[in-house]
Design an enzyme around this catalytic site. Structure first.
Site, PDB file in Angstrom:
ATOM      1  N   LYS A  42     -30.155   7.599 -24.558  1.00 23.57           N
ATOM      2  CA  LYS A  42     -29.593   7.607 -25.896  1.00 23.57           C
ATOM      3  C   LYS A  42     -28.927   8.945 -26.191  1.00 23.57           C
ATOM      4  CE  LYS A  42     -33.424   4.672 -27.367  1.00 23.57           C
ATOM      5  NZ  LYS A  42     -34.655   4.607 -28.183  1.00 23.57           N
ATOM      6  N   GLY A  43     -29.394   9.981 -25.520  1.00 23.36           N
ATOM      7  CA  GLY A  43     -28.996  11.341 -25.878  1.00 23.36           C
ATOM      8  C   GLY A  43     -27.523  11.657 -25.734  1.00 23.36           C
ATOM      9  N   ASP A  99     -26.408  14.427 -22.486  1.00 23.86           N
ATOM     10  CA  ASP A  99     -26.723  15.565 -23.355  1.00 23.86           C
ATOM     11  C   ASP A  99     -27.037  16.825 -22.571  1.00 23.86           C
ATOM     12  OD1 ASP A  99     -29.114  14.504 -22.374  1.00 23.86           O
ATOM     13  OD2 ASP A  99     -29.900  13.957 -24.345  1.00 23.86           O
ATOM     14  N   ASP A 102     -30.922  18.835 -16.419  1.00 27.92           N
ATOM     15  CA  ASP A 102     -32.177  19.581 -16.274  1.00 27.92           C
ATOM     16  C   ASP A 102     -32.586  19.553 -14.805  1.00 27.92           C
ATOM     17  OD1 ASP A 102     -34.754  20.647 -16.518  1.00 27.92           O
ATOM     18  OD2 ASP A 102     -35.202  19.631 -18.376  1.00 27.92           O
ATOM     19  N   LYS A 131     -29.223  23.303 -18.213  1.00 29.12           N
ATOM     20  CA  LYS A 131     -30.434  24.122 -18.243  1.00 29.12           C
ATOM     21  C   LYS A 131     -30.506  24.945 -16.955  1.00 29.12           C
ATOM     22  CE  LYS A 131     -34.242  22.464 -20.672  1.00 29.12           C
ATOM     23  NZ  LYS A 131     -35.552  21.800 -20.831  1.00 29.12           N
ATOM     24  N   PHE A 152     -37.501  23.839 -24.156  1.00 29.82           N
ATOM     25  CA  PHE A 152     -37.268  22.483 -24.642  1.00 29.82           C
ATOM     26  C   PHE A 152     -36.436  22.539 -25.913  1.00 29.82           C
ATOM     27  CE2 PHE A 152     -38.099  18.372 -26.473  1.00 29.82           C
ATOM     28  CZ  PHE A 152     -37.964  17.560 -25.362  1.00 29.82           C
ATOM     29  N   ASP A 159     -34.028  14.716 -28.318  1.00 33.86           N
ATOM     30  CA  ASP A 159     -35.137  14.344 -29.196  1.00 33.86           C
ATOM     31  C   ASP A 159     -36.475  14.875 -28.739  1.00 33.86           C
ATOM     32  OD1 ASP A 159     -35.297  12.445 -26.907  1.00 33.86           O
ATOM     33  OD2 ASP A 159     -37.005  11.721 -28.056  1.00 33.86           O
ATOM     34  N   ARG A 165     -32.647  13.817 -33.160  1.00 30.81           N
ATOM     35  CA  ARG A 165     -31.374  13.522 -32.485  1.00 30.81           C
ATOM     36  C   ARG A 165     -30.186  13.746 -33.410  1.00 30.81           C
ATOM     37  NH1 ARG A 165     -32.273  10.869 -27.558  1.00 30.81           N
ATOM     38  NH2 ARG A 165     -34.009   9.420 -27.479  1.00 30.81           N
TER      39      ARG A 165
HETATM   40  P1  XMP Z   1     -32.918  15.460 -15.776  1.00 33.62           P
HETATM   41  O1  XMP Z   1     -34.193  16.202 -15.537  1.00 33.62           O
HETATM   42  O2  XMP Z   1     -32.911  14.119 -15.117  1.00 33.62           O
HETATM   43  O3  XMP Z   1     -32.977  15.249 -17.330  1.00 33.62           O
HETATM   44  O4  XMP Z   1     -31.696  16.282 -15.458  1.00 33.62           O
HETATM   45  C1  XMP Z   1     -32.006  14.638 -18.040  1.00 33.62           C
HETATM   46  C2  XMP Z   1     -32.591  13.989 -19.271  1.00 33.62           C
HETATM   47  O5  XMP Z   1     -33.870  14.549 -19.626  1.00 33.62           O
HETATM   48  C3  XMP Z   1     -33.981  14.757 -21.001  1.00 33.62           C
HETATM   49  N1  XMP Z   1     -34.214  16.210 -21.231  1.00 33.62           N
HETATM   50  C4  XMP Z   1     -34.452  16.774 -22.410  1.00 33.62           C
HETATM   51  N2  XMP Z   1     -34.548  16.236 -23.652  1.00 33.62           N
HETATM   52  N3  XMP Z   1     -34.881  18.389 -24.571  1.00 33.62           N
HETATM   53  C5  XMP Z   1     -34.774  17.058 -24.725  1.00 33.62           C
HETATM   54  O6  XMP Z   1     -34.836  16.577 -25.853  1.00 33.62           O
HETATM   55  C6  XMP Z   1     -34.812  19.021 -23.364  1.00 33.62           C
HETATM   56  O7  XMP Z   1     -34.914  20.249 -23.280  1.00 33.62           O
HETATM   57  C7  XMP Z   1     -34.594  18.151 -22.224  1.00 33.62           C
HETATM   58  N4  XMP Z   1     -34.457  18.396 -20.890  1.00 33.62           N
HETATM   59  C8  XMP Z   1     -34.220  17.175 -20.328  1.00 33.62           C
HETATM   60  C9  XMP Z   1     -32.688  14.266 -21.592  1.00 33.62           C
HETATM   61  O8  XMP Z   1     -32.884  12.944 -22.047  1.00 33.62           O
HETATM   62  C10 XMP Z   1     -31.704  14.259 -20.442  1.00 33.62           C
HETATM   63  O9  XMP Z   1     -30.737  13.256 -20.569  1.00 33.62           O
END
Ligand code: XMP
Length: 188
Positions: A42-43, A99, A102, A131, A152, A159, A165
């Site tokens: 959703k992000g 969004d 990570d 990140k 975070f 979210d 969000r």
């Molecule tokens: P990855 O680890 O697969 O992560 O690169 C991507 C998804 O993880 C969520 N995500 C976060 N959501 N704050 C959040 O609210 C954060 O700091 C965070 N880090 C990862 C997010 O849904 C992203 O699409």
């Protein structure tokens, strides 16, 4: 500012200005390619909605729903493709919009599916936040809004337990969620 937000990292104005820059660069790069913009639910929806309105080339819009969080604020390591486009993407240029990048597992899984299963010919990626952590898999985004440290963050699509969000800025919360323990993001 929302009372539960300890610090604003990127204001709404700064985000919008950066998105205009990204939209201009993406339009120049993808002009004439009839790209599919694939928003990750959703992000990634908030960024996608703003980004496509800064683009001056024709675009198609589609959505995918991918989850890598099985609980906690740390990625579960498993990526589940819950919903993926049904349209024929073979030979197409696709821009994946999310969004935040990570661990990289989400983007890696989506890009692999688009390339290997759906046979998209050119897959690009755009995230608002990158990140600065070691990736669990080998992937980087082609278009990045801002880099953030290992904390975070919420707002602008991101979210905690489904909240925040709709904040127009990116911030860090007071309390346990801010440090990576307690609460958890919704799927996607
Ligand atoms: P990855 O680890 O697969 O992560 O690169 C991507 C998804 O993880 C969520 N995500 C976060 N959501 N704050 C959040 O609210 C954060 O700091 C965070 N880090 C990862 C997010 O849904 C992203 O699409």
């Amino acid at each position: 500012m929302h009372e539960e937000v300890k610090e604003v990292l990127f204001t709404a104005d700064r985000i919008q200005a950066r998105i205009r820059e990204l939209g201009g660069a993406i339009s120049r790069d993808l002009s004439g390619r009839d790209p599919v913009i694939l928003a990750l639910l959703k992000g990634g929806v908030v960024l996608t909605a703003d980004l496509i309105r800064t683009m001056d080339c024709p675009v198609h819009l589609d959505f995918a729903w991918v989850s890598s969080y099985g609980g906690g604020t740390v990625s579960s390591g498993r990526v589940e493709l819950k919903v993926f486009p049904k349209e024929d993407l073979s030979g197409r240029t696709v821009l994946v919009v999310d969004d935040i990048l990570d661990t990289g597992r989400t983007l890696r899984a989506v890009v692999d599916e688009l390339r290997e299963t759906l046979k998209a010919s050119d897959v690009r990626t755009c995230v608002l936040l990158d990140k600065e952590v070691p990736r669990a898999v080998d992937v980087e985004a082609d278009y990045v809004g801002f880099r953030v440290g290992d904390q975070f963050v919420v707002g602008y699509g991101l979210d905690l337990d489904g909240h925040y969000r709709n904040l127009p800025y990116i911030g860090v919360l007071h309390g346990p969620g801010a440090g990576g323990a307690g609460g958890r993001p919704e799927l996607g």
